[in-house]
Design an enzyme around this catalytic site. Structure first.
Site, PDB file in Angstrom:
ATOM      1  N   THR A  49     -12.647  34.282  96.883  1.00 19.30           N
ATOM      2  CA  THR A  49     -13.023  34.607  98.254  1.00 19.30           C
ATOM      3  C   THR A  49     -13.287  33.350  99.067  1.00 19.30           C
ATOM      4  O   THR A  49     -13.219  33.373 100.297  1.00 19.30           O
ATOM      5  CB  THR A  49     -14.264  35.519  98.256  1.00 19.30           C
ATOM      6  OG1 THR A  49     -14.018  36.630  97.381  1.00 19.30           O
ATOM      7  CG2 THR A  49     -14.580  36.054  99.642  1.00 19.30           C
ATOM      8  N   TYR A 137     -13.685  32.929  83.463  1.00 16.81           N
ATOM      9  CA  TYR A 137     -13.324  33.816  84.571  1.00 16.81           C
ATOM     10  C   TYR A 137     -11.942  34.410  84.307  1.00 16.81           C
ATOM     11  O   TYR A 137     -10.951  33.681  84.245  1.00 16.81           O
ATOM     12  CB  TYR A 137     -13.349  32.991  85.863  1.00 16.81           C
ATOM     13  CG  TYR A 137     -13.035  33.707  87.147  1.00 16.81           C
ATOM     14  CD1 TYR A 137     -12.913  35.090  87.238  1.00 16.81           C
ATOM     15  CD2 TYR A 137     -12.867  32.969  88.323  1.00 16.81           C
ATOM     16  CE1 TYR A 137     -12.633  35.714  88.440  1.00 16.81           C
ATOM     17  CE2 TYR A 137     -12.578  33.586  89.537  1.00 16.81           C
ATOM     18  CZ  TYR A 137     -12.462  34.958  89.581  1.00 16.81           C
ATOM     19  OH  TYR A 137     -12.185  35.567  90.780  1.00 16.81           O
ATOM     20  N   LYS A 165     -16.982  36.239  83.685  1.00 16.51           N
ATOM     21  CA  LYS A 165     -16.738  37.080  84.853  1.00 16.51           C
ATOM     22  C   LYS A 165     -15.380  37.735  84.691  1.00 16.51           C
ATOM     23  O   LYS A 165     -14.374  37.053  84.466  1.00 16.51           O
ATOM     24  CB  LYS A 165     -16.753  36.265  86.143  1.00 16.51           C
ATOM     25  CG  LYS A 165     -16.430  37.117  87.376  1.00 16.51           C
ATOM     26  CD  LYS A 165     -16.090  36.288  88.598  1.00 16.51           C
ATOM     27  CE  LYS A 165     -15.587  37.203  89.723  1.00 16.51           C
ATOM     28  NZ  LYS A 165     -15.082  36.454  90.888  1.00 16.51           N
ATOM     29  N   VAL A 209     -20.125  39.812  91.007  1.00 18.41           N
ATOM     30  CA  VAL A 209     -19.724  38.736  91.906  1.00 18.41           C
ATOM     31  C   VAL A 209     -18.939  39.404  93.031  1.00 18.41           C
ATOM     32  O   VAL A 209     -17.726  39.582  92.945  1.00 18.41           O
ATOM     33  CB  VAL A 209     -18.878  37.687  91.166  1.00 18.41           C
ATOM     34  CG1 VAL A 209     -18.529  36.519  92.084  1.00 18.41           C
ATOM     35  CG2 VAL A 209     -19.637  37.180  89.935  1.00 18.41           C
TER      36      VAL A 209
END
Length: 311
Positions: A49, A137, A165, A209
């Protein structure tokens, strides 16, 4: 700062820009204070993002500098160091450590798709060189490579790896991660897609997240807290608002970048920051900006109701 026990909502902070290569420093400071006032438990700089893949190396360092400077140790700061070049990942990791970040986020190198053998070798060589605790991630939609469960199991055993994540959106895969976590309880498991955060925390994950938390941090904090205390009815109520965001605001325009464009546009309309995009993307034009404004007006009542519950 106990990054190994990190829980809660950790927004992947947007990168406010005045132009393609000029950071909106004042906007970034406003965004950080907006997040903290909403009760977030940490921040993640240079995530998806945050448009990290489109930022210059100088811009990435500027973002890290200003995020750490504004946070001043008030919450945990995670910094994304994913890159096609391991050498550049290491340089950014060391810079983040020097600036006062608390942990790093490392996904798979992209462009050439790694095999699972190569991916594990990469983690085994990279992680020991990193100066801070590491969150792995998984985001196969962007990297073309999924961290398969057996690879995740072995990578999570590496010293200095403190969390994972998952942005795959695959709940079967996520349940396997939960099983791995139950075997050790030594690392945090965070959900990426915000539409799944309530369910994930109810199942035992430590948090989420959530990109939308840039805009409405209290909404996502309340959702997390409701799930943590097992209030299923409240989770369902708040989750519906999150789904409304996903089905309206994030679908403005027919672009692969619509999520970030919509988010930045909405935050600009709220006076938080500029809405310029990193290249090769352009910010929304007048027509799309009007659509975002209309969606914000229509969401307002629901969001006020959603965020007035227990905190």
């Amino acid at each position: 700062m106990q990054t190994s026990l990190l829980k809660g909502i950790v927004p992947p902070v947007i990168t406010p820009l005045k132009s393609r290569d000029e950071l909106d420093v004042g906007g970034l400071e406003k965004v950080i204070e907006h997040l903290l006032s909403g009760g977030v438990h940490g921040v993640f700089a240079l995530g998806t993002t945050g448009e990290f893949a489109s930022l210059s190396e100088e811009m990435k360092r500027d973002v890290v500098t200003h995020v750490c400077r504004e946070i001043k140790g008030r919450v945990t700061v995670l910094v994304g160091i994913t890159h096609t070049s391991p050498a550049d990942s290491l340089k950014l990791a060391r810079y983040a450590a020097d600036q006062g970040a608390h942990a790093l986020v490392l996904s798979t190198p992209y462009y050439f798709a790694l095999s699972q053998v190569e991916l594990l070798e990469y983690f085994e060589k990279m992680v020991p060189q990193l100066p801070l605790p590491v969150y792995l991630y998984n985001i196969p939609a962007c990297t073309k490579v999924s961290i398969e469960i057996d690879t995740a199991r072995r990578a999570l055993e590496l010293p200095n790896v403190v969390g994972f994540k998952d942005s795959s959106g695959n709940m079967g895969y996520f349940q396997q991660l939960l099983q791995l976590q139950n075997e050790s309880n030594a690392w945090s498991l965070l959900m990426g897609p915000e539409e799944l955060v309530g369910e994930a925390v109810l199942m035992g994950a430590q948090g989420g997240v959530c990109g939308g938390a840039n805009l409405f941090p209290r909404l996502f904090v309340n959702l997390y807290e409701a799930a943590e205390r097992g209030d299923v009815a409240e989770v369902k109520r708040l989750q519906q608002v999150v789904m409304n965001l996903a089905s309206t605001l994030y679908r403005t325009g027919s672009y692969g970048s619509s999520f970030v464009k919509s988010l930045k546009c909405a935050m600009s309309l709220l006076g938080l920051c500029e809405d310029a995009m990193a290249g090769p993307f352009e910010k929304f034009d007048g027509e799309h900006r009007q659509r975002v404004a209309k969606v914000l007006d229509e969401l307002d009542i629901n969001l006020i109701r959603a965020t007035s519950g227990p905190v």
